[in-house]
Design an enzyme around this catalytic site. Structure first.
Site, PDB file in Angstrom:
ATOM      1  N   HIS A  41     -15.920  34.453  37.594  1.00  0.00           N
ATOM      2  CA  HIS A  41     -17.017  33.911  36.796  1.00  0.00           C
ATOM      3  C   HIS A  41     -17.481  34.898  35.725  1.00  0.00           C
ATOM      4  O   HIS A  41     -18.657  35.225  35.599  1.00  0.00           O
ATOM      5  CB  HIS A  41     -18.194  33.519  37.702  1.00  0.00           C
ATOM      6  CG  HIS A  41     -19.145  32.556  37.058  1.00  0.00           C
ATOM      7  ND1 HIS A  41     -20.240  32.969  36.336  1.00  0.00           N
ATOM      8  CD2 HIS A  41     -19.166  31.206  37.007  1.00  0.00           C
ATOM      9  CE1 HIS A  41     -20.904  31.922  35.885  1.00  0.00           C
ATOM     10  NE2 HIS A  41     -20.257  30.829  36.274  1.00  0.00           N
TER      11      HIS A  41
ATOM     12  N   HIS B 199     -23.316  24.205  42.664  1.00  0.00           N
ATOM     13  CA  HIS B 199     -24.484  23.666  41.978  1.00  0.00           C
ATOM     14  C   HIS B 199     -23.992  22.754  40.862  1.00  0.00           C
ATOM     15  O   HIS B 199     -22.785  22.546  40.713  1.00  0.00           O
ATOM     16  CB  HIS B 199     -25.373  24.787  41.439  1.00  0.00           C
ATOM     17  CG  HIS B 199     -24.735  25.664  40.412  1.00  0.00           C
ATOM     18  ND1 HIS B 199     -23.611  26.429  40.654  1.00  0.00           N
ATOM     19  CD2 HIS B 199     -25.061  25.918  39.104  1.00  0.00           C
ATOM     20  CE1 HIS B 199     -23.274  27.102  39.578  1.00  0.00           C
ATOM     21  NE2 HIS B 199     -24.133  26.805  38.612  1.00  0.00           N
TER      22      HIS B 199
ATOM     23  N   HIS C  21     -24.470  22.799  37.373  1.00  0.00           N
ATOM     24  CA  HIS C  21     -24.271  23.179  35.985  1.00  0.00           C
ATOM     25  C   HIS C  21     -22.887  22.708  35.553  1.00  0.00           C
ATOM     26  O   HIS C  21     -21.941  22.689  36.346  1.00  0.00           O
ATOM     27  CB  HIS C  21     -24.423  24.687  35.802  1.00  0.00           C
ATOM     28  CG  HIS C  21     -25.848  25.144  35.751  1.00  0.00           C
ATOM     29  ND1 HIS C  21     -26.231  26.451  35.981  1.00  0.00           N
ATOM     30  CD2 HIS C  21     -26.999  24.454  35.484  1.00  0.00           C
ATOM     31  CE1 HIS C  21     -27.554  26.545  35.848  1.00  0.00           C
ATOM     32  NE2 HIS C  21     -28.036  25.350  35.558  1.00  0.00           N
TER      33      HIS C  21
ATOM     34  N   ASP D 151     -20.376  23.832  33.968  1.00  0.00           N
ATOM     35  CA  ASP D 151     -19.153  24.622  34.141  1.00  0.00           C
ATOM     36  C   ASP D 151     -18.648  24.629  35.576  1.00  0.00           C
ATOM     37  O   ASP D 151     -17.593  25.210  35.869  1.00  0.00           O
ATOM     38  CB  ASP D 151     -19.347  26.058  33.628  1.00  0.00           C
ATOM     39  CG  ASP D 151     -20.484  26.808  34.295  1.00  0.00           C
ATOM     40  OD1 ASP D 151     -21.425  26.156  34.779  1.00  0.00           O
ATOM     41  OD2 ASP D 151     -20.448  28.052  34.320  1.00  0.00           O
ATOM     42  N   HIS D 152     -19.372  23.949  36.475  1.00  0.00           N
ATOM     43  CA  HIS D 152     -18.943  23.858  37.867  1.00  0.00           C
ATOM     44  C   HIS D 152     -18.641  22.427  38.319  1.00  0.00           C
ATOM     45  O   HIS D 152     -18.100  22.248  39.411  1.00  0.00           O
ATOM     46  CB  HIS D 152     -20.008  24.472  38.776  1.00  0.00           C
ATOM     47  CG  HIS D 152     -20.167  25.944  38.576  1.00  0.00           C
ATOM     48  ND1 HIS D 152     -19.598  26.898  39.398  1.00  0.00           N
ATOM     49  CD2 HIS D 152     -20.815  26.643  37.605  1.00  0.00           C
ATOM     50  CE1 HIS D 152     -19.897  28.102  38.949  1.00  0.00           C
ATOM     51  NE2 HIS D 152     -20.642  27.977  37.865  1.00  0.00           N
TER      52      HIS D 152
ATOM     53  N   ASP E 198     -22.815  32.429  40.561  1.00  0.00           N
ATOM     54  CA  ASP E 198     -24.076  32.039  39.936  1.00  0.00           C
ATOM     55  C   ASP E 198     -25.266  32.366  40.842  1.00  0.00           C
ATOM     56  O   ASP E 198     -25.985  31.483  41.316  1.00  0.00           O
ATOM     57  CB  ASP E 198     -24.067  30.554  39.582  1.00  0.00           C
ATOM     58  CG  ASP E 198     -23.157  30.252  38.404  1.00  0.00           C
ATOM     59  OD1 ASP E 198     -21.970  30.630  38.473  1.00  0.00           O
ATOM     60  OD2 ASP E 198     -23.621  29.648  37.418  1.00  0.00           O
TER      61      ASP E 198
END
Length: 303
Positions: free
Chosen positions: A265, A61, A63, A65-66, A206
């Site tokens: 994570h 996805h 976000h 942090d990815h 996530d």
């Protein structure tokens, strides 16, 4: 041999002792990266692996942090003189997100191709392996991924001889080709045994626990799953922010019948994941609180 390295295990923000979650896999000359948060290329350098040969980057996805590490990764690839195309795979909106990030990485010596996921499940075939993407349950559109390496059955030489099949056709039949001759048709099933066990790695992060995760991870050799919270009293927080606890991940691993599970994570507030693993292993014994750089080599079973 399938080489796997969990480059980082952090969620939300990189820490001095924990990079953001990213997974790299190498198989049959292909290099696949899943997620690319800030610091991913540093984690890769610490491992001693190069970004130059990366062929595919999958995103769960968008976000930060990815995906925030993508521009730097692209520039590093360019500086390493990568010239072969790079395939990016991710949820709908990938082209728009990548175009925005490339404002700071506009000129590259290689082509970027974008494949957007629009269905609940996708199966993408490559030479020698498949990537299977499946929708999970986060507060934005998010996918998990399985890498599947199928293995053909053994070539049955005795059967080929008994059927009086010319040796010149053996290799073609092993490759799955059907051969039409004037007197008969030769098919691979005439000389090939049943498919043997292949390799499978499933990665998801996530998300809340979903049936799609259990179904897609079924029988995996390795299941890499988010464990945002190890503290038992953070179930409500996990539900609110659409994340998972260690214990929920362990129940998924048990339900899917995987061989081994690595947790990843972690919340920045979770300083010592191992402290909670005794209870986790009561649910699923083959559970590991993974650390940055954890590596595994998966090979075919000899049968």
């Amino acid at each position: 041999m399938l080489d796997i390295c969990l480059l980082g295990t952090g969620g939300m923000m990189p820490l001095p002792y924990r990079w953001l979650t990213s997974l790299m896999m190498r198989y049959n000359g292909k290099n696949i990266l899943i997620d690319c948060g800030e610091g991913t290329q540093i984690a890769m350098k610490e491992k001693g692996w190069s970004p130059k040969p990366i062929d595919i980057i999958c995103f769960t996805h968008y976000h930060a942090d990815h995906i925030a590490g993508l521009p730097g990764m692209l520039l590093t690839m360019g500086n390493a003189e990568k010239t072969t195309p790079l395939l990016l795979i991710g949820p709908k909106g990938l082209s728009r997100v990548v175009s925005a990030l490339r404002v700071i990485a506009p000129e590259l010596p290689f082509e970027i191709q974008c494949m957007e996921l629009t269905e609940n499940a996708h199966r993408i075939s490559f030479e020698g392996f498949k990537l299977e993407a499946f929708k999970v349950n986060h507060n934005v559109l998010c996918y998990g991924y399985s890498m599947v390496v199928e293995r053909k059955g053994r070539f049955l030489m005795e059967k080929a001889i008994s059927l009086d099949i010319d040796k010149n056709f053996w290799n073609r039949l092993q490759k799955g080709e059907t051969i039409e001759l004037p007197e008969r048709v030769l098919t691979p099933d005439m000389v090939m045994g049943p498919p043997r066990k292949g390799l499978k790695v499933t990665y998801t992060t996530d998300t809340r626990p979903t049936e799609s995760i259990a179904e897609n991870a079924a029988g995996a050799d390795l299941f890499i799953c988010e464990g945002m919270y190890g503290e038992p009293d953070k179930v409500c927080k996990a539900k609110e922010y659409k994340h998972m606890t260690f214990y929920e991940a362990a129940h998924l691993a048990k339900k899917a019948g995987v061989k081994e599970m690595w947790l990843t994570h972690y919340s920045p507030s979770l300083l010592k994941p191992e402290e909670y693993m005794q209870e986790v292993r009561k649910i699923f014994p083959a559970s590991v609180a993974a650390k940055d750089g954890r590596t595994l080599e998966l090979g075919f079973e000899e049968k």
